[in-house]
Design a protein around this motif. Structure first.
Motif, PDB file in Angstrom:
ATOM      1  N   ALA A  63       0.840  -1.201   0.000  1.00  0.00           N
ATOM      2  CA  ALA A  63       0.000   0.000   0.000  1.00  0.00           C
ATOM      3  C   ALA A  63       0.874   1.249   0.000  1.00  0.00           C
ATOM      4  O   ALA A  63       0.621   2.193  -0.760  1.00  0.00           O
ATOM      5  CB  ALA A  63      -0.934  -0.002   1.208  1.00  0.00           C
ATOM      6  N   ALA A  64       1.896   1.246   0.832  1.00  0.00           N
ATOM      7  CA  ALA A  64       2.810   2.394   0.891  1.00  0.00           C
ATOM      8  C   ALA A  64       3.509   2.595  -0.448  1.00  0.00           C
ATOM      9  O   ALA A  64       3.682   3.730  -0.909  1.00  0.00           O
ATOM     10  CB  ALA A  64       3.828   2.189   2.005  1.00  0.00           C
ATOM     11  N   ALA A  65       3.885   1.510  -1.111  1.00  0.00           N
ATOM     12  CA  ALA A  65       4.545   1.601  -2.412  1.00  0.00           C
ATOM     13  C   ALA A  65       3.603   2.177  -3.471  1.00  0.00           C
ATOM     14  O   ALA A  65       4.024   2.990  -4.312  1.00  0.00           O
ATOM     15  CB  ALA A  65       5.066   0.228  -2.840  1.00  0.00           C
ATOM     16  N   GLU A  66       2.343   1.757  -3.446  1.00  0.00           N
ATOM     17  CA  GLU A  66       1.355   2.279  -4.400  1.00  0.00           C
ATOM     18  C   GLU A  66       1.175   3.783  -4.208  1.00  0.00           C
ATOM     19  O   GLU A  66       1.110   4.553  -5.179  1.00  0.00           O
ATOM     20  CB  GLU A  66       0.003   1.574  -4.229  1.00  0.00           C
ATOM     21  N   LEU A  67       1.094   4.212  -2.961  1.00  0.00           N
ATOM     22  CA  LEU A  67       0.925   5.633  -2.675  1.00  0.00           C
ATOM     23  C   LEU A  67       2.147   6.441  -3.105  1.00  0.00           C
ATOM     24  O   LEU A  67       2.017   7.534  -3.664  1.00  0.00           O
ATOM     25  CB  LEU A  67       0.635   5.846  -1.185  1.00  0.00           C
ATOM     26  N   LYS A  68       3.314   5.881  -2.868  1.00  0.00           N
ATOM     27  CA  LYS A  68       4.546   6.561  -3.268  1.00  0.00           C
ATOM     28  C   LYS A  68       4.602   6.715  -4.786  1.00  0.00           C
ATOM     29  O   LYS A  68       4.968   7.773  -5.300  1.00  0.00           O
ATOM     30  CB  LYS A  68       5.763   5.788  -2.759  1.00  0.00           C
ATOM     31  N   GLU A  69       4.225   5.661  -5.502  1.00  0.00           N
ATOM     32  CA  GLU A  69       4.231   5.721  -6.966  1.00  0.00           C
ATOM     33  C   GLU A  69       3.228   6.755  -7.470  1.00  0.00           C
ATOM     34  O   GLU A  69       3.525   7.534  -8.383  1.00  0.00           O
ATOM     35  CB  GLU A  69       3.905   4.353  -7.562  1.00  0.00           C
ATOM     36  N   ALA A  70       2.037   6.772  -6.872  1.00  0.00           N
ATOM     37  CA  ALA A  70       1.023   7.751  -7.270  1.00  0.00           C
ATOM     38  C   ALA A  70       1.538   9.167  -7.060  1.00  0.00           C
ATOM     39  O   ALA A  70       1.366  10.035  -7.932  1.00  0.00           O
ATOM     40  CB  ALA A  70      -0.262   7.526  -6.479  1.00  0.00           C
ATOM     41  N   LYS A  71       2.185   9.391  -5.931  1.00  0.00           N
ATOM     42  CA  LYS A  71       2.713  10.720  -5.625  1.00  0.00           C
ATOM     43  C   LYS A  71       3.812  11.108  -6.608  1.00  0.00           C
ATOM     44  O   LYS A  71       3.824  12.225  -7.128  1.00  0.00           O
ATOM     45  CB  LYS A  71       3.245  10.756  -4.193  1.00  0.00           C
ATOM     46  N   SER A  72       4.711  10.195  -6.913  1.00  0.00           N
ATOM     47  CA  SER A  72       5.807  10.477  -7.843  1.00  0.00           C
ATOM     48  C   SER A  72       5.293  10.807  -9.238  1.00  0.00           C
ATOM     49  O   SER A  72       5.747  11.757  -9.880  1.00  0.00           O
ATOM     50  CB  SER A  72       6.757   9.285  -7.921  1.00  0.00           C
ATOM     51  N   ARG A  73       4.351  10.006  -9.716  1.00  0.00           N
ATOM     52  CA  ARG A  73       3.798  10.244 -11.054  1.00  0.00           C
ATOM     53  C   ARG A  73       3.058  11.574 -11.118  1.00  0.00           C
ATOM     54  O   ARG A  73       3.158  12.310 -12.095  1.00  0.00           O
ATOM     55  CB  ARG A  73       2.855   9.112 -11.449  1.00  0.00           C
ATOM     56  N   GLU A  98       0.797  12.522   0.262  1.00  0.00           N
ATOM     57  CA  GLU A  98       1.802  12.515   1.331  1.00  0.00           C
ATOM     58  C   GLU A  98       1.142  12.226   2.678  1.00  0.00           C
ATOM     59  O   GLU A  98       1.673  11.468   3.496  1.00  0.00           O
ATOM     60  CB  GLU A  98       2.549  13.846   1.370  1.00  0.00           C
ATOM     61  N   ALA A  99      -0.031  12.816   2.898  1.00  0.00           N
ATOM     62  CA  ALA A  99      -0.767  12.564   4.140  1.00  0.00           C
ATOM     63  C   ALA A  99      -1.206  11.104   4.215  1.00  0.00           C
ATOM     64  O   ALA A  99      -1.146  10.479   5.285  1.00  0.00           O
ATOM     65  CB  ALA A  99      -1.976  13.493   4.235  1.00  0.00           C
ATOM     66  N   TYR A 100      -1.634  10.532   3.086  1.00  0.00           N
ATOM     67  CA  TYR A 100      -2.008   9.120   3.058  1.00  0.00           C
ATOM     68  C   TYR A 100      -0.813   8.240   3.410  1.00  0.00           C
ATOM     69  O   TYR A 100      -0.943   7.272   4.162  1.00  0.00           O
ATOM     70  CB  TYR A 100      -2.524   8.710   1.676  1.00  0.00           C
ATOM     71  N   GLU A 101       0.341   8.576   2.842  1.00  0.00           N
ATOM     72  CA  GLU A 101       1.556   7.807   3.143  1.00  0.00           C
ATOM     73  C   GLU A 101       1.842   7.830   4.645  1.00  0.00           C
ATOM     74  O   GLU A 101       2.167   6.809   5.240  1.00  0.00           O
ATOM     75  CB  GLU A 101       2.764   8.392   2.400  1.00  0.00           C
ATOM     76  N   LYS A 102       1.700   8.995   5.241  1.00  0.00           N
ATOM     77  CA  LYS A 102       1.946   9.133   6.686  1.00  0.00           C
ATOM     78  C   LYS A 102       0.918   8.326   7.478  1.00  0.00           C
ATOM     79  O   LYS A 102       1.259   7.650   8.445  1.00  0.00           O
ATOM     80  CB  LYS A 102       1.908  10.604   7.093  1.00  0.00           C
ATOM     81  N   SER A 107      -0.060   3.761  10.952  1.00  0.00           N
ATOM     82  CA  SER A 107      -1.109   2.797  11.303  1.00  0.00           C
ATOM     83  C   SER A 107      -0.732   1.378  10.912  1.00  0.00           C
ATOM     84  O   SER A 107      -1.601   0.570  10.599  1.00  0.00           O
ATOM     85  CB  SER A 107      -2.410   3.182  10.601  1.00  0.00           C
ATOM     86  N   LYS A 108       0.530   1.055  10.948  1.00  0.00           N
ATOM     87  CA  LYS A 108       0.979  -0.292  10.547  1.00  0.00           C
ATOM     88  C   LYS A 108       0.244  -1.391  11.322  1.00  0.00           C
ATOM     89  O   LYS A 108      -0.031  -2.447  10.800  1.00  0.00           O
ATOM     90  CB  LYS A 108       2.486  -0.439  10.759  1.00  0.00           C
ATOM     91  N   ASP A 109      -0.077  -1.113  12.599  1.00  0.00           N
ATOM     92  CA  ASP A 109      -0.733  -2.118  13.431  1.00  0.00           C
ATOM     93  C   ASP A 109      -2.249  -2.148  13.251  1.00  0.00           C
ATOM     94  O   ASP A 109      -2.894  -3.110  13.657  1.00  0.00           O
ATOM     95  CB  ASP A 109      -0.406  -1.878  14.912  1.00  0.00           C
ATOM     96  N   ARG A 113      -8.063   1.380  10.303  1.00  0.00           N
ATOM     97  CA  ARG A 113      -8.210   2.800  10.609  1.00  0.00           C
ATOM     98  C   ARG A 113      -7.637   3.647   9.478  1.00  0.00           C
ATOM     99  O   ARG A 113      -8.244   4.623   9.040  1.00  0.00           O
ATOM    100  CB  ARG A 113      -7.513   3.136  11.928  1.00  0.00           C
ATOM    101  N   ALA A 114      -6.478   3.273   8.976  1.00  0.00           N
ATOM    102  CA  ALA A 114      -5.849   4.004   7.876  1.00  0.00           C
ATOM    103  C   ALA A 114      -6.736   3.947   6.640  1.00  0.00           C
ATOM    104  O   ALA A 114      -6.963   4.961   5.974  1.00  0.00           O
ATOM    105  CB  ALA A 114      -4.474   3.415   7.574  1.00  0.00           C
ATOM    106  N   LYS A 115      -7.250   2.764   6.346  1.00  0.00           N
ATOM    107  CA  LYS A 115      -8.072   2.586   5.150  1.00  0.00           C
ATOM    108  C   LYS A 115      -9.319   3.461   5.214  1.00  0.00           C
ATOM    109  O   LYS A 115      -9.661   4.126   4.235  1.00  0.00           O
ATOM    110  CB  LYS A 115      -8.471   1.126   5.003  1.00  0.00           C
TER     111      LYS A 115
END
Length: 129
Positions: A63-73, A98-102, A107-109, A113-115
């Motif tokens: 999920a973090a990787a998908e968000l990072k890719e979306a932000k970069s693109r 960026e806020a989603y990534e944070k 919220s790794k545990d 809640r993050a979703k």
């Protein structure tokens, strides 16, 4: 092509033409940055949906990787480099990603809640609110 409108909303005609070229200068000169920005934001919201699916499957790292890719693109969008409302919208979406990534990182545990937090915001973005 030609589209004709007739009915309660009035009458009118709209014409559009399409030209294909390999000349990058011509493409850049004729780029509609407003449309480009909207399209790039829409693509980023789809990447957020993929990130939410990864969270559902317990793959927070994906999920973090998908968000990072979306932000970069999105940050690389030609619309982001231009001024005006389109650039502002693209930059606002980059900040949101960026806020989603944070949120995902914090919220790794508890990915539920993050979703929930991310989904509501992403839906509003898709609706153009």
């Amino acid at each position: 092509g030609e589209v004709k409108l007739d009915g309660d909303r009035g009458a009118g005609t709209f014409s559009a033409g399409v030209r294909y070229t390999r000349d990058v200068a011509v493409v850049e000169r004729n780029r509609d940055n407003e449309a480009q920005g909207k399209a790039d934001i829409a693509v980023s919201t789809r990447k957020v949906e993929q990130a939410m699916k990864a969270l559902d499957e317990g793959r927070a790292d994906q999920a973090a990787a998908e968000l990072k890719e979306a932000k970069s693109r999105l940050a690389a969008s030609p619309a982001a480099a231009e001024g005006g409302a389109s650039a502002d919208a693209v930059k606002a979406q980059v900040r949101q990603l960026e806020a989603y990534e944070k949120t995902v990182a914090d919220s790794k545990d508890d990915s539920r809640r993050a979703k929930k937090a991310i989904q509501e915001s992403n839906i509003n973005t898709q609706k153009g609110k």
